[in-house]
Enzyme design. Structure first.
Site, PDB file in Angstrom:
ATOM      1  N   HIS A 106      -5.963  -0.340  20.814  1.00 22.71           N
ATOM      2  CA  HIS A 106      -4.708  -0.998  21.172  1.00 22.71           C
ATOM      3  C   HIS A 106      -4.132  -0.326  22.415  1.00 22.71           C
ATOM      4  O   HIS A 106      -4.188   0.898  22.539  1.00 22.71           O
ATOM      5  CB  HIS A 106      -3.713  -0.856  20.017  1.00 22.71           C
ATOM      6  CG  HIS A 106      -2.278  -1.097  20.391  1.00 22.71           C
ATOM      7  ND1 HIS A 106      -1.346  -0.081  20.427  1.00 22.71           N
ATOM      8  CD2 HIS A 106      -1.636  -2.220  20.764  1.00 22.71           C
ATOM      9  CE1 HIS A 106      -0.175  -0.584  20.793  1.00 22.71           C
ATOM     10  NE2 HIS A 106      -0.314  -1.867  21.004  1.00 22.71           N
ATOM     11  N   HIS A 176       4.173   4.044   3.641  1.00 24.81           N
ATOM     12  CA  HIS A 176       3.936   3.720   2.235  1.00 24.81           C
ATOM     13  C   HIS A 176       2.591   4.248   1.735  1.00 24.81           C
ATOM     14  O   HIS A 176       2.312   4.177   0.538  1.00 24.81           O
ATOM     15  CB  HIS A 176       4.045   2.210   2.010  1.00 24.81           C
ATOM     16  CG  HIS A 176       3.033   1.413   2.784  1.00 24.81           C
ATOM     17  ND1 HIS A 176       3.021   1.340   4.159  1.00 24.81           N
ATOM     18  CD2 HIS A 176       1.986   0.658   2.380  1.00 24.81           C
ATOM     19  CE1 HIS A 176       2.030   0.562   4.550  1.00 24.81           C
ATOM     20  NE2 HIS A 176       1.390   0.148   3.505  1.00 24.81           N
TER      21      HIS A 176
END
Lengths: 304, 304
Positions: A106, A176
């Site tokens: 990316h 998370h």
């Protein structure tokens, strides 16, 4: 400010062209070219590849959008600018190779101007690049980080490089799961917004990062593209790509900014992988090649 | 309040057992049983199936968690309660059948208590169920909505049913695509929080919704499970499942509440489908069976 925007835009569109040309030569397939306009102002050019020889899916997108009220996701440390009118120019790329031995990558460079009546416009640059291997190679990761380091050093030396490397580690983190998205690279935001970095320096660093991308990534892809793989490696790649989806849809500021500001959904979500699998409470077998990703690469390390 | 929590908890754990027993009988495979505790307080029991005969992946989860500061995502209309300490009990299920002619289904019932020193505790119920077909059948969708309607009518009549049906249509909407997630069903939240609905009525409606699930879904699954399908149907299913991922990770309040409140990630994300595909700017061929999903089913309609 108008001359600045023009200079940035000229660099960004040229960067997109150069990157796409290099990737097309590498892959052997052409990227499709999709121009779009946005009813609320602005537009972009998406260059997308699917089912290429090397790239299973990916895109190199340019956009220039403006709007009446900037969403809070656009700036990390200046929430007071939310609600201002804005102009945003950027190039964003995500590339998902088919071969699980080749990492997803990316890169993004962006420029914002936030305006308000009776106030001086505030501008800033942001950007960075980061690598997400499935089966990692230390040599590849060291090469990628070395290129990142060399891109930053002329604009603030080792300390600045450390700062942007650490920022990347913090940013590309799945809270998370308490897990990094990949092996990191560089990340910066709000560069210039505090008035302490002049335009030429900020633009210079941003150009340096953009210009470093091809040399940071293609040598890795070249080294690994011929490696043979099978169902097992494809399966692990599909599983790990689930983490990419989780990060981009739950945490990524660029994705949220795009979706919140009425951006072009298909261009924003070109970052999502072509085939993804989720599986309950899975963990790799200790000592396996898959476990090595977690033990060696999904760790905060000094790679450069 | 303690007796109320106990009554709700007893009903919820019993509901989970009854639903899992019915689904196991239907599938022929057992659901695995995974108990977990949460360092910050509470825990749960996840019942998960993967690679079943009928279900490709799914879960029926019970949880009872408490925390010091309630995230804003927990309540739709009472942001002033964010930051209070809370207790939350719930059953949440998502089932992804393998056969693309069988719809994905979601059901949830939940009970919250928000407490603060020197203030009366505020409690409320939330819940609902909704259906997400890939290749739809009008008869199936009418059946599902009919069951939803019959579950609500005793608790406020047609007007209340219309309210919860419309709320579901609003809630399960992908804003960035201006597209409903599926054909809807029921959704409610904050029931009782304004003091206008008594505990017995709110709990009664919640039980009625929970109890309606098996009869709302299994007849549809029974009718369609033997239908033959091929690569084309699996491919479209995988593509459409991408929308499920987008909704759950970007918009779903239950998912965000779980991830933000330090919930158990693997239990929360059991809602994500087993295999998902993304593809750039794809649209079904006009007149195809795939186009029918958009034209006939992904439209707000009165189905009951």
């Amino acid at each position: 400010m108008d001359a600045d925007i023009l200079a940035v835009k000229t660099y960004f569109t040229g960067l997109q062209q150069r990157i796409v040309a290099a990737l097309e030569e590498f892959d052997g397939h052409a990227f499709r070219s999709d121009g779009w306009t946005r009813p609320a102002g602005g537009g972009g050019l998406s260059r997308v590849i699917e089912e290429g020889d090397f790239f299973e899916r990916g895109g190199v997108n340019f956009s220039h959008v403006s709007g009446g009220a900037m969403p809070a996701s656009a700036t990390a440390h200046r929430p007071e600018l939310a609600g201002r009118s804005f102009e945003a120019v950027g190039v964003s790329l995500v590339l998902h190779p088919r071969n699980p031995y080749c990492p997803t990558v990316h890169m993004n460079v962006r420029f914002f101007i936030a305006s308000a009546p009776d106030a001086k416009p505030v501008w800033w640059f942001g950007g960075g690049m980061d690598l997400t291997p499935y089966y990692g190679f230390e040599e590849d990761v060291a090469h990628f980080h070395g290129c990142c380091r060399r891109a930053v050093i002329p604009f603030g030396g080792e300390a600045e490089y450390r700062r942007l490397k650490a920022w990347c580690d913090r940013y590309f983190h799945l809270k998370h799961r308490n897990e990094p998205r990949g092996v990191g690279g560089l990340f910066f935001d709000d560069l210039g917004a505090d008035g302490k970095t002049d335009f030429d320096t900020a633009f210079g660093l941003t150009r340096s990062v953009g210009d470093a991308f091809i040399d940071a990534y293609l040598p890795i892809a070249t080294r690994r593209r011929a490696l043979a793989y099978g169902e097992r490696e494809r399966d692990f790649q599909a599983y790990r790509r689930g983490r990419y989806v989780e990060f981009n849809l739950v945490f990524d500021r660029g994705t949220l900014f795009g979706l919140q500001s009425g951006g072009r959904t298909e261009s924003i979500l070109m970052s999502l992988p072509p085939i993804v699998k989720w599986r309950y409470d899975w963990a790799p077998e200790p000592g396996s090649a898959e476990a090595r990703l977690y033990e060696v690469f999904l760790q905060q390390r000094d790679w450069a």
